[in-house]
Each structure stands twice: as C-alpha cells, then as structure tokens.
Motif scaffolding. Sequence first.
Motif, PDB file in Angstrom:
ATOM      1  N   ASN A 131       0.692  -1.242  -0.229  1.00  0.00           N
ATOM      2  CA  ASN A 131       0.029   0.096   0.145  1.00  0.00           C
ATOM      3  C   ASN A 131       1.013   1.298   0.033  1.00  0.00           C
ATOM      4  OD1 ASN A 131      -1.661   2.152   1.247  1.00  0.00           O
ATOM      5  ND2 ASN A 131      -3.176   0.801   1.525  1.00  0.00           N
ATOM      6  N   ALA A 132       0.797   2.105  -0.983  1.00  0.00           N
ATOM      7  CA  ALA A 132       1.684   3.332  -1.044  1.00  0.00           C
ATOM      8  C   ALA A 132       1.294   4.241  -0.229  1.00  0.00           C
ATOM      9  CB  ALA A 132       1.106   4.115  -2.523  1.00  0.00           C
ATOM     10  N   ALA A 133      -0.008   4.493   0.401  1.00  0.00           N
ATOM     11  CA  ALA A 133      -0.168   5.292   1.672  1.00  0.00           C
ATOM     12  C   ALA A 133       0.439   4.716   2.909  1.00  0.00           C
ATOM     13  CB  ALA A 133      -1.803   5.544   1.942  1.00  0.00           C
ATOM     14  N   GLY A 134       0.413   3.428   2.934  1.00  0.00           N
ATOM     15  CA  GLY A 134       1.183   3.069   4.088  1.00  0.00           C
ATOM     16  C   GLY A 134       2.675   2.915   4.222  1.00  0.00           C
ATOM     17  N   PHE A 135       3.262   2.981   3.080  1.00  0.00           N
ATOM     18  CA  PHE A 135       4.400   3.292   2.829  1.00  0.00           C
ATOM     19  C   PHE A 135       4.879   4.886   3.341  1.00  0.00           C
ATOM     20  CE2 PHE A 135       7.912   5.729   0.384  1.00  0.00           C
ATOM     21  CZ  PHE A 135       8.881   5.234   0.983  1.00  0.00           C
ATOM     22  N   ILE A 141       7.303   7.271  10.259  1.00  0.00           N
ATOM     23  CA  ILE A 141       7.300   7.062  11.559  1.00  0.00           C
ATOM     24  C   ILE A 141       8.453   6.343  12.141  1.00  0.00           C
ATOM     25  CG2 ILE A 141       6.110   5.798  13.374  1.00  0.00           C
ATOM     26  CD1 ILE A 141       3.464   6.402  11.811  1.00  0.00           C
ATOM     27  N   HIS A 142       8.882   5.413  11.430  1.00  0.00           N
ATOM     28  CA  HIS A 142      10.099   4.588  11.803  1.00  0.00           C
ATOM     29  C   HIS A 142      11.545   5.342  11.593  1.00  0.00           C
ATOM     30  CE1 HIS A 142       8.714   0.491  12.156  1.00  0.00           C
ATOM     31  NE2 HIS A 142       7.709   0.679  11.099  1.00  0.00           N
ATOM     32  N   LYS A 143      11.327   6.322  10.659  1.00  0.00           N
ATOM     33  CA  LYS A 143      12.655   7.244  10.629  1.00  0.00           C
ATOM     34  C   LYS A 143      12.430   8.253  11.820  1.00  0.00           C
ATOM     35  CE  LYS A 143      14.710  10.798   7.602  1.00  0.00           C
ATOM     36  NZ  LYS A 143      14.760  11.490   6.366  1.00  0.00           N
ATOM     37  N   ALA A 144      11.092   8.895  12.165  1.00  0.00           N
ATOM     38  CA  ALA A 144      11.184   9.821  13.298  1.00  0.00           C
ATOM     39  C   ALA A 144      11.271   8.990  14.618  1.00  0.00           C
ATOM     40  CB  ALA A 144       9.956  10.278  13.140  1.00  0.00           C
ATOM     41  N   ARG A 145      10.992   7.685  14.864  1.00  0.00           N
ATOM     42  CA  ARG A 145      10.883   7.233  15.968  1.00  0.00           C
ATOM     43  C   ARG A 145      11.799   5.798  16.097  1.00  0.00           C
ATOM     44  NH1 ARG A 145       6.529   8.285  19.079  1.00  0.00           N
ATOM     45  NH2 ARG A 145       7.181   6.731  20.688  1.00  0.00           N
ATOM     46  N   PRO A 146      13.081   5.821  16.171  1.00  0.00           N
ATOM     47  CA  PRO A 146      13.927   4.949  16.333  1.00  0.00           C
ATOM     48  C   PRO A 146      13.705   3.890  17.612  1.00  0.00           C
ATOM     49  CG  PRO A 146      15.062   6.759  16.697  1.00  0.00           C
ATOM     50  CD  PRO A 146      13.879   7.157  16.254  1.00  0.00           C
ATOM     51  N   GLN A 196       5.064  12.090   1.029  1.00  0.00           N
ATOM     52  CA  GLN A 196       6.098  11.973   2.016  1.00  0.00           C
ATOM     53  C   GLN A 196       5.660  12.993   3.481  1.00  0.00           C
ATOM     54  OE1 GLN A 196       8.311   9.405   2.241  1.00  0.00           O
ATOM     55  NE2 GLN A 196       8.842  10.073   4.496  1.00  0.00           N
ATOM     56  N   GLU A 197       5.049  14.272   2.818  1.00  0.00           N
ATOM     57  CA  GLU A 197       5.150  15.223   3.689  1.00  0.00           C
ATOM     58  C   GLU A 197       3.873  15.022   4.503  1.00  0.00           C
ATOM     59  OE1 GLU A 197       4.027  20.150   3.850  1.00  0.00           O
ATOM     60  OE2 GLU A 197       4.113  18.731   1.795  1.00  0.00           O
ATOM     61  N   GLU A 198       2.871  14.278   4.109  1.00  0.00           N
ATOM     62  CA  GLU A 198       1.681  13.959   5.090  1.00  0.00           C
ATOM     63  C   GLU A 198       1.974  12.906   6.025  1.00  0.00           C
ATOM     64  OE1 GLU A 198      -2.514  14.541   6.141  1.00  0.00           O
ATOM     65  OE2 GLU A 198      -0.699  15.817   5.417  1.00  0.00           O
ATOM     66  N   GLY A 199       2.838  11.865   5.846  1.00  0.00           N
ATOM     67  CA  GLY A 199       3.377  11.164   6.470  1.00  0.00           C
ATOM     68  C   GLY A 199       4.279  11.381   7.687  1.00  0.00           C
ATOM     69  N   GLU A 200       5.020  12.815   7.245  1.00  0.00           N
ATOM     70  CA  GLU A 200       5.871  13.413   8.425  1.00  0.00           C
ATOM     71  C   GLU A 200       5.039  14.150   9.191  1.00  0.00           C
ATOM     72  OE1 GLU A 200       8.268  15.457   5.794  1.00  0.00           O
ATOM     73  OE2 GLU A 200       9.773  13.785   5.404  1.00  0.00           O
ATOM     74  N   ASN A 201       3.955  14.813   8.756  1.00  0.00           N
ATOM     75  CA  ASN A 201       3.011  15.493   9.611  1.00  0.00           C
ATOM     76  C   ASN A 201       2.544  14.477  10.810  1.00  0.00           C
ATOM     77  OD1 ASN A 201       3.363  17.866   8.126  1.00  0.00           O
ATOM     78  ND2 ASN A 201       1.803  17.444   6.885  1.00  0.00           N
ATOM     79  N   ILE A 202       1.898  13.188  10.403  1.00  0.00           N
ATOM     80  CA  ILE A 202       1.627  12.437  11.228  1.00  0.00           C
ATOM     81  C   ILE A 202       2.606  12.017  12.313  1.00  0.00           C
ATOM     82  CG2 ILE A 202       0.652   9.981  11.350  1.00  0.00           C
ATOM     83  CD1 ILE A 202      -0.775  10.317   8.534  1.00  0.00           C
ATOM     84  N   ALA A 203       3.647  11.677  11.747  1.00  0.00           N
ATOM     85  CA  ALA A 203       4.852  11.385  12.850  1.00  0.00           C
ATOM     86  C   ALA A 203       5.049  12.555  13.746  1.00  0.00           C
ATOM     87  CB  ALA A 203       6.243  11.139  11.948  1.00  0.00           C
ATOM     88  N   ARG A 204       4.956  13.842  13.217  1.00  0.00           N
ATOM     89  CA  ARG A 204       5.121  14.795  14.176  1.00  0.00           C
ATOM     90  C   ARG A 204       3.893  14.856  15.255  1.00  0.00           C
ATOM     91  NH1 ARG A 204       7.549  17.648   9.859  1.00  0.00           N
ATOM     92  NH2 ARG A 204       5.626  18.395   8.975  1.00  0.00           N
ATOM     93  N   ALA A 205       2.806  14.344  14.805  1.00  0.00           N
ATOM     94  CA  ALA A 205       1.602  14.446  15.782  1.00  0.00           C
ATOM     95  C   ALA A 205       1.982  13.640  16.822  1.00  0.00           C
ATOM     96  CB  ALA A 205       0.316  14.188  15.167  1.00  0.00           C
ATOM     97  N   LEU A 206       2.757  12.287  16.410  1.00  0.00           N
ATOM     98  CA  LEU A 206       3.016  11.595  17.648  1.00  0.00           C
ATOM     99  C   LEU A 206       4.203  12.028  18.581  1.00  0.00           C
ATOM    100  CD1 LEU A 206       3.034   8.400  15.473  1.00  0.00           C
ATOM    101  CD2 LEU A 206       1.847   8.434  17.755  1.00  0.00           C
ATOM    102  N   GLY A 219      -8.701   7.823  11.384  1.00  0.00           N
ATOM    103  CA  GLY A 219      -8.953   6.723  11.956  1.00  0.00           C
ATOM    104  C   GLY A 219      -7.734   6.680  13.052  1.00  0.00           C
ATOM    105  N   LEU A 220      -7.190   5.513  13.557  1.00  0.00           N
ATOM    106  CA  LEU A 220      -6.317   5.466  14.684  1.00  0.00           C
ATOM    107  C   LEU A 220      -4.914   4.868  14.218  1.00  0.00           C
ATOM    108  CD1 LEU A 220      -8.577   3.744  17.206  1.00  0.00           C
ATOM    109  CD2 LEU A 220      -8.398   5.870  16.940  1.00  0.00           C
ATOM    110  N   LEU A 221      -3.879   5.073  15.219  1.00  0.00           N
ATOM    111  CA  LEU A 221      -2.496   4.688  14.815  1.00  0.00           C
ATOM    112  C   LEU A 221      -1.955   4.343  16.070  1.00  0.00           C
ATOM    113  CD1 LEU A 221      -0.193   4.291  12.656  1.00  0.00           C
ATOM    114  CD2 LEU A 221       0.324   6.869  13.329  1.00  0.00           C
ATOM    115  N   THR A 222      -1.207   3.247  16.128  1.00  0.00           N
ATOM    116  CA  THR A 222      -0.621   3.016  17.532  1.00  0.00           C
ATOM    117  C   THR A 222       0.755   2.394  16.931  1.00  0.00           C
ATOM    118  OG1 THR A 222      -1.540   0.644  17.483  1.00  0.00           O
ATOM    119  CG2 THR A 222      -2.754   2.275  18.764  1.00  0.00           C
ATOM    120  N   LEU A 223       1.760   2.636  17.933  1.00  0.00           N
ATOM    121  CA  LEU A 223       3.237   2.079  18.003  1.00  0.00           C
ATOM    122  C   LEU A 223       3.483   0.947  19.080  1.00  0.00           C
ATOM    123  CD1 LEU A 223       4.760   5.440  17.649  1.00  0.00           C
ATOM    124  CD2 LEU A 223       3.871   4.163  15.775  1.00  0.00           C
TER     125      LEU A 223
END
Length: 299
Positions: A131-135, A141-146, A196-206, A219-223
């Motif tokens: 899934n492209a959106a999933g990528f 997230i994986h880049k921002a949260r090691p 990529q920018e939208e993925g980075e925005n979500i990572a910043r919200a975490l 929806g929801l996102l968990t780590l």
Amino acid sequence: MSPSIDTPKPQSHHAPLKTISDTSNQDHPFNKAWRGNKAGTIRLEGIPKFADPMDEREWIKAHMAAAFRFWGKMGFGEGVSGHITVRDPILEDHYWMNPIAVHFSAITKSKLVLVGPDGYASPHGAQLPINAAGFFIHSAIHKARPDIHSAAHCHSIHGKAWSTFGKPVDIITQDSCVFYDNLGVYKNFGGIVLAQEEGENIARALGSKYKACILQNHGLLTLGNTVDEAVHLFLALEKHCQVQLLTEAATAGGLQKTLIDPEDAAYSGALLQNPHIGYTNFQPEYELLVEETNGAFLK
C-alpha cells in the motif's frame, strides 16, 4: 530467499535502537502484574530475547501474521486499507509489511513483504505490492521514532467515528490510563496519504514519546516495541473510542462523567504502558489463534 546470517548489515540511517529492559530483576515493574510461587520457579516471562537474529526474524513474522489474523477476526478489514509494519532485526533499515489487497484473515508469514528504505519490496520477502499510503505513513514514523519497532493503522469503526471530533479520549476508565500522556491527535485531514510530507506530519503528531494517535477524519494509529504491543494498544484505543461515544451519548441525557484524577491516571499508566505488559496482553489472542487456525498463519 532470506539472507544468510553472515550478510553484512547495511549502514542504518536510524539512531541505535533502545534495548528493552530485562524482566529478570524482581523489582521490574512488569513483575508487579503477576505472582508465581515462593520458590520462584513459576514465572510469567515478558518479551523474549534471541541470540540468533534469524530466529528473531521468524518470531517477528509469526506474531505479525497473527496480528493480521486478529484484525480480520475483529472485522477491521476494509478493502485495501490498513497496514502494520515491524522493523527487521537483521536489515535494520528495512521493515516487514502486509501486501496490498490481501485480506487480513488470509495473511501468512510467507505473504509478508520486506520493504527497503527506498520504499520498494526487497528480494528477501514476498514478491508482492504494498500500500503506497502505508509506505508514506510508516516510513516517516520509523525514521522519526527509532525507539519503536512496530506501527499499526487501520480504519476501525469506532476509531473513525471518534476521529471526526479531532480530540483525544478522556481518561475515564482504568483501561484508558494506558493513554494518559501517551496519545496525540493529528488535527488535519489532507486526503489519502500519497506524499511523504503527510506521513511526516503524522509522525510529528506522535512526537517523541506517544505510542497512540487519533488521525482526524481518518482513524487510529498505534506504536509498539513489538507488533504484539502495537496491536493490543490499537484494540484498546478502538474499544475506548466506543466507550467514549457511549459516554458522550449518556451525558447528552444529563448524566455527568467522572474523569480519573491525573495522579491516579499516571500511576496506572506507568504500569499499563510498560512494553512487556503491552506484549503480554496480546499473548492470549496469539495462543487462541494458533489453536483456532491450527497454525495456518505460520506457513
């Protein structure tokens, strides 16, 4: 074909992963959750450790396949939407992901895709599209949260419903304390995530510490430190969104809700947020899935 254990590790772009604490110390918070016998020979073990990273890889894939089977069982499937990723213990800048357009209930170890840092399927996993959106979401997230190993996102019913308010859940039950100072809200909807920018925005919200996030109108996102923790936390948030919706409906009729005192919420949250507790909470579901499917997802 999987790489040999002697395959050189590529230079990782991530900071070193944090080591999950050892539960053998009797004062470890995890050991407050259970009791064995006085001799200490009956124990509840937390997240296992592996001497051989190839064994760890196979264990990760088994638990990841089970996580998808569980999502299928819970009715979380919705077309091509929904994805879970787990960092690979050998190629640490790669992560495992489900293929697109395969039902959660049909996922097996052999169908999991190993995604490279370039966002494409590597030759070491299933040769299937993702899934492209999933990528875009998971790579950011994986880049921002090691510090985390797994991320989980899908479009569950109550999570979607509560997300329309663009606000966090209240800490009103014991179970909800796992989200005390542990929940972000992404207060925007930029459409389907295809950049990529939208993925980075979500990572910043975490942020740097939250393990859960409500994506407004989405929806929801968990780590998690394990896929088990990420998936258990997802179900906990989905269920609490349902509790929140029921509570809001009751308050509309004149009833008053009582929030848990912040000090009490922090005390309970400190235990519930422990990675070993999150992992252990999923093990009854894992064992039941093995029994119900006769281990079909382990192929």
